[in-house]
Write an enzyme that holds these catalytic residues in place. Structure first.
Site, PDB file in Angstrom:
ATOM      1  N   GLU A 189       1.934   5.640 -43.906  1.00 31.62           N
ATOM      2  CA  GLU A 189       2.976   5.147 -44.813  1.00 31.62           C
ATOM      3  C   GLU A 189       4.175   6.106 -44.812  1.00 31.62           C
ATOM      4  O   GLU A 189       5.333   5.690 -44.721  1.00 31.62           O
ATOM      5  CB  GLU A 189       2.448   5.049 -46.258  1.00 31.62           C
ATOM      6  CG  GLU A 189       1.417   3.964 -46.494  1.00 31.62           C
ATOM      7  CD  GLU A 189      -0.011   4.459 -46.340  1.00 31.62           C
ATOM      8  OE1 GLU A 189      -0.234   5.427 -45.564  1.00 31.62           O
ATOM      9  OE2 GLU A 189      -0.896   3.893 -46.989  1.00 31.62           O
ATOM     10  N   HIS A 203       0.198  -3.798 -77.841  1.00 32.22           N
ATOM     11  CA  HIS A 203       0.553  -5.221 -77.848  1.00 32.22           C
ATOM     12  C   HIS A 203       0.067  -5.912 -76.587  1.00 32.22           C
ATOM     13  O   HIS A 203       0.519  -7.015 -76.267  1.00 32.22           O
ATOM     14  CB  HIS A 203       2.061  -5.359 -78.007  1.00 32.22           C
ATOM     15  CG  HIS A 203       2.534  -4.774 -79.294  1.00 32.22           C
ATOM     16  ND1 HIS A 203       2.545  -5.480 -80.477  1.00 32.22           N
ATOM     17  CD2 HIS A 203       2.920  -3.505 -79.609  1.00 32.22           C
ATOM     18  CE1 HIS A 203       2.967  -4.691 -81.452  1.00 32.22           C
ATOM     19  NE2 HIS A 203       3.191  -3.484 -80.946  1.00 32.22           N
ATOM     20  N   GLY A 233      -4.731  17.395 -51.894  1.00 28.87           N
ATOM     21  CA  GLY A 233      -3.538  16.566 -52.121  1.00 28.87           C
ATOM     22  C   GLY A 233      -3.314  16.270 -53.595  1.00 28.87           C
ATOM     23  O   GLY A 233      -2.207  16.399 -54.122  1.00 28.87           O
ATOM     24  N   ARG A 234      -4.391  15.898 -54.293  1.00 24.75           N
ATOM     25  CA  ARG A 234      -4.243  15.509 -55.703  1.00 24.75           C
ATOM     26  C   ARG A 234      -4.126  16.708 -56.638  1.00 24.75           C
ATOM     27  O   ARG A 234      -4.017  16.540 -57.849  1.00 24.75           O
ATOM     28  CB  ARG A 234      -5.409  14.599 -56.108  1.00 24.75           C
ATOM     29  CG  ARG A 234      -6.791  15.145 -55.792  1.00 24.75           C
ATOM     30  CD  ARG A 234      -7.855  14.058 -55.936  1.00 24.75           C
ATOM     31  NE  ARG A 234      -9.182  14.476 -55.504  1.00 24.75           N
ATOM     32  CZ  ARG A 234      -9.636  14.402 -54.268  1.00 24.75           C
ATOM     33  NH1 ARG A 234      -8.854  13.960 -53.300  1.00 24.75           N
ATOM     34  NH2 ARG A 234     -10.871  14.782 -53.967  1.00 24.75           N
ATOM     35  N   LYS A 281       0.812  16.435 -46.751  1.00 29.19           N
ATOM     36  CA  LYS A 281      -0.035  17.571 -46.405  1.00 29.19           C
ATOM     37  C   LYS A 281      -0.369  17.540 -44.915  1.00 29.19           C
ATOM     38  O   LYS A 281      -0.229  18.517 -44.208  1.00 29.19           O
ATOM     39  CB  LYS A 281      -1.309  17.526 -47.261  1.00 29.19           C
ATOM     40  CG  LYS A 281      -2.278  18.633 -46.971  1.00 29.19           C
ATOM     41  CD  LYS A 281      -3.451  18.601 -47.933  1.00 29.19           C
ATOM     42  CE  LYS A 281      -4.534  19.555 -47.457  1.00 29.19           C
ATOM     43  NZ  LYS A 281      -5.680  19.595 -48.360  1.00 29.19           N
ATOM     44  N   LYS A 327      -8.103   2.985 -43.986  1.00 28.48           N
ATOM     45  CA  LYS A 327      -7.000   3.436 -43.130  1.00 28.48           C
ATOM     46  C   LYS A 327      -7.274   3.071 -41.680  1.00 28.48           C
ATOM     47  O   LYS A 327      -6.421   2.550 -40.978  1.00 28.48           O
ATOM     48  CB  LYS A 327      -6.858   4.972 -43.203  1.00 28.48           C
ATOM     49  CG  LYS A 327      -6.227   5.513 -44.448  1.00 28.48           C
ATOM     50  CD  LYS A 327      -5.966   7.007 -44.223  1.00 28.48           C
ATOM     51  CE  LYS A 327      -5.683   7.740 -45.500  1.00 28.48           C
ATOM     52  NZ  LYS A 327      -5.660   9.192 -45.347  1.00 28.48           N
ATOM     53  N   GLU A 366     -10.273   9.762 -57.284  1.00 38.38           N
ATOM     54  CA  GLU A 366     -10.445  10.219 -55.906  1.00 38.38           C
ATOM     55  C   GLU A 366     -11.389  11.426 -55.888  1.00 38.38           C
ATOM     56  O   GLU A 366     -12.071  11.675 -54.904  1.00 38.38           O
ATOM     57  CB  GLU A 366      -9.088  10.570 -55.274  1.00 38.38           C
ATOM     58  CG  GLU A 366      -9.099  10.554 -53.755  1.00 38.38           C
ATOM     59  CD  GLU A 366      -7.717  10.561 -53.127  1.00 38.38           C
ATOM     60  OE1 GLU A 366      -7.227   9.500 -52.713  1.00 38.38           O
ATOM     61  OE2 GLU A 366      -7.112  11.644 -53.031  1.00 38.38           O
TER      62      GLU A 366
HETATM   63  O1  F6P Z   1      -5.363   8.736 -50.133  1.00 38.17           O
HETATM   64  C1  F6P Z   1      -5.885   9.709 -49.278  1.00 38.17           C
HETATM   65  C2  F6P Z   1      -4.997  10.898 -49.189  1.00 38.17           C
HETATM   66  O2  F6P Z   1      -5.515  11.737 -48.223  1.00 38.17           O
HETATM   67  C3  F6P Z   1      -4.824  11.630 -50.521  1.00 38.17           C
HETATM   68  O3  F6P Z   1      -5.886  12.452 -50.813  1.00 38.17           O
HETATM   69  C4  F6P Z   1      -3.525  12.317 -50.309  1.00 38.17           C
HETATM   70  O4  F6P Z   1      -2.987  12.795 -51.504  1.00 38.17           O
HETATM   71  C5  F6P Z   1      -2.730  11.205 -49.667  1.00 38.17           C
HETATM   72  O5  F6P Z   1      -3.664  10.548 -48.825  1.00 38.17           O
HETATM   73  C6  F6P Z   1      -1.524  11.631 -48.903  1.00 38.17           C
HETATM   74  O6  F6P Z   1      -1.851  12.504 -47.859  1.00 38.17           O
HETATM   75  P1  F6P Z   1      -0.766  13.396 -47.159  1.00 38.17           P
HETATM   76  O7  F6P Z   1      -0.193  14.312 -48.165  1.00 38.17           O
HETATM   77  O8  F6P Z   1      -1.500  14.121 -46.069  1.00 38.17           O
HETATM   78  O9  F6P Z   1       0.295  12.482 -46.592  1.00 38.17           O
END
Ligand code: F6P
Length: 539
Positions: free
Chosen positions: A206, A379, A262-263, A200, A503, A348
């Site tokens: 990452e 199990h 995002g979620r 987003k 972060k 979240e």
């Molecule tokens: O974990 C925090 C967060 O902002 C989430 O809400 C989001 O889904 C994720 O990081 C990834 O963010 P992006 O889509 O901006 O890379």
């Protein structure tokens, strides 16, 4: 609130009432406590509730203004107050002719324009018309994203595997641990690989790190220059500038908007890898499923409103029984990532400890959500569910039919799978009394060990089959459940400031690991660990 106090009193009056008594008092309880939404049937009879409980919970929802907040969400008001944003994932599945305005502008045409571009692109990839730099057909799709930009499409890809084009290999890379990308790429041919970079913000460390490494892998593998990127990289984002800066042609970018959390985003452009896998028609069926539950949530009366009911049951256990967690147990191998997906959606959203005005709350908010598919969990940890000291409400999710593609011999196992689901619901609710154990001739010293107290609440969600539409319905059901709980607990379910501190600290700590830099403000434990880490790395 008086409604809260009334529930607290009611909880005391109920005392240790047992589901055995509740069922004995009302032989029709099993049918009376059921609700249908779209293709989903919810049996909530095995919950520790009476008609009075449900009435009081609905009164609480009314007093908390759940319906008003829901309507404000659907209207596009900025209910995410800390980020001053609208919360409009429901617009992502609105019909083409709907009108939903943000700041006076109808957002629905833009939603459908992106869906149309996605459909066109997905069709071209699936048909072999969109080729790689060397002209070879795309056979592998690698989604690079994390959190909401990974869990949704990855979960849905697994869930709908039976509907995917089996000629295409779709993989998901999220972890900044290089092993994730390595294992995803090691047997792939770069000439046949398409990367879908999903972020987003397009600033998530990452994702940008993995996407950069993927680009190096591609260009080295092809022995090509930057111009090869255009045929092998597409971006899903709200941030055009950052996409261009990364080196992806913005003509190959699929857009979404800041009013999609995002979620809550996998039915936006973030679903592109999924759409390539299942095809645009199936993707649209899934959106229709979401819409069915959106409409239900918006219009069904409180007594029959499934997300409202699920949300209120969670409030009941969390706030009045002090339940700390909630298990989601799908009896479907295809839903293996469903609970992991729900963890972000729920935790979240409602993992908050100040209310919407910033005042500390003195009530329980979001539960720990956990679980894995049945029958595996039986199990592993079900022992604790049955005989442990903790109250853990659970959702059991199952389907009457296996997917069509299972060969008959394997489809025949389905009745056994579902017999386990029903058996667990029964055992958790009704247990096994001392008398029943003794009647089996068990020696007295063994009786306490073999007795099951029961009275462990479950809700069973049953549908005919796991189709794209049913998946959309299930996800929307949980989205709105989480909404209801956030509204009752009066927290902002749509920000996630809690993730930011870690972060920021990771960025600051990295030089202490690599260069041995002295980082201001590191606590004694963390700086000693950093020094030990450097020593172990021989630095
Ligand atoms: O974990 C925090 C967060 O902002 C989430 O809400 C989001 O889904 C994720 O990081 C990834 O963010 P992006 O889509 O901006 O890379």
């Amino acid at each position: 609130m008086p409604q809260w106090q009334a529930l607290a009193r009611h909880r005391e009056e109920l005392g240790e009432v047992h589901l055995r008594e509740l069922f004995a008092e009302d032989p029709r309880r099993g049918e009376r406590y059921g609700v249908q939404v779209g293709d989903l049937y919810l049996d909530y009879s095995k919950n520790l509730v009476t008609d009075e409980t449900l009435r009081l919970l609905r009164e609480l929802a009314e007093a908390a203004g759940v319906a008003g907040l829901r309507d404000a969400m659907f209207r596009g008001e900025r209910i995410n107050t800390t980020e001053r944003r609208a919360v409009l994932h429901t617009a992502l599945r609105a019909p083409r002719d709907a009108v939903i305005e943000v700041d006076g502008e109808n957002v629905v045409p833009a939603v459908h324009a992106v869906l149309d571009r996605m459909s066109d692109f997905a069709r071209r990839v699936r048909a072999g018309e969109w080729t790689g730099h060397t002209g070879r057909r795309i056979r592998n799709v690698v989604n690079i994203g994390i959190g909401g930009s990974d869990l949704g499409p990855a979960m849905a890809y697994e869930a709908l595997r039976a509907y995917t084009d089996r000629e295409l290999d779709v993989r998901f890379v999220s972890n900044v641990d290089g092993a994730d990308l390595y294992e995803a790429l090691r047997d792939l041919d770069p000439a046949e690989t398409l990367f879908v970079v999903a972020s987003k913000t397009f600033t998530t460390i990452e994702t940008i790190t993995n996407a950069t490494s993927a680009k190096d892998w591609l260009l080295q593998g092809l022995g090509a220059g930057e111009d090869a990127v255009a045929r092998h990289f597409v971006a899903l984002s709200t941030n055009t500038e950052a996409v261009a800066k990364f080196g992806i042609d913005t003509a190959n970018m699929f857009e979404f908007w800041d009013w999609v959390g995002g979620r809550y985003s996998y039915d936006s452009a973030i679903g592109l890898s999924l759409m390539i896998a299942i095809g645009p028609d199936r993707f649209h069926e899934m959106l229709d499923g979401f819409r069915t539950v959106d409409e239900h949530f918006r219009t069904a009366p409180p007594e029959e409103n499934a997300p409202l009911l699920l949300g209120l049951l969670g409030v009941w256990y969390g706030s009045f029984f002090d339940a700390q967690s909630h298990a989601v147990l799908p009896y479907s191998h295809y839903l293996s990532k469903f609970t992991a997906y729900l963890q972000q959606l729920d935790m979240e959203s409602n993992g908050k400890s100040v209310d919407r005005r910033g005042e500390p709350v003195d009530w329980q908010t979001g539960p720990v959500v956990w679980g894995t598919p049945g029958t595996n969990g039986q199990h592993a940890y079900f022992q604790l569910l049955h005989q442990g000291t903790k109250l853990i409400p659970a959702d059991l999710i199952g389907f009457a039919r296996p997917v069509d593609t299972l060969p008959p011999a394997l489809a025949a196992q389905h009745d056994l799978l579902m017999a386990n689901l029903f058996a667990q619901g029964q055992a958790l609710a009704f247990g096994k009394t001392e008398e029943e154990v003794r009647a089996e001739g068990v020696g007295e010293e063994q009786v306490p060990h073999r007795t099951f107290r029961g009275n462990r609440p479950t809700t069973t969600i049953l549908a005919a089959e796991l189709t794209p539409s049913v998946l959309g319905q299930l996800v929307a059901l949980y989205e709105h459940k989480v909404f209801v709980q956030g509204a009752v607990w009066n927290v902002n379910s749509f920000d996630q400031w809690g993730v930011e501190l870690g972060k920021a600290l990771a960025k600051r700590i990295e030089p202490a690991l690599t260069e041995g830099a002295r980082v201001e403000g590191l606590d004694a434990s963390t700086s000693a660990l950093a020094a030990r880490y450097r020593a172990l790395r021989g630095r």
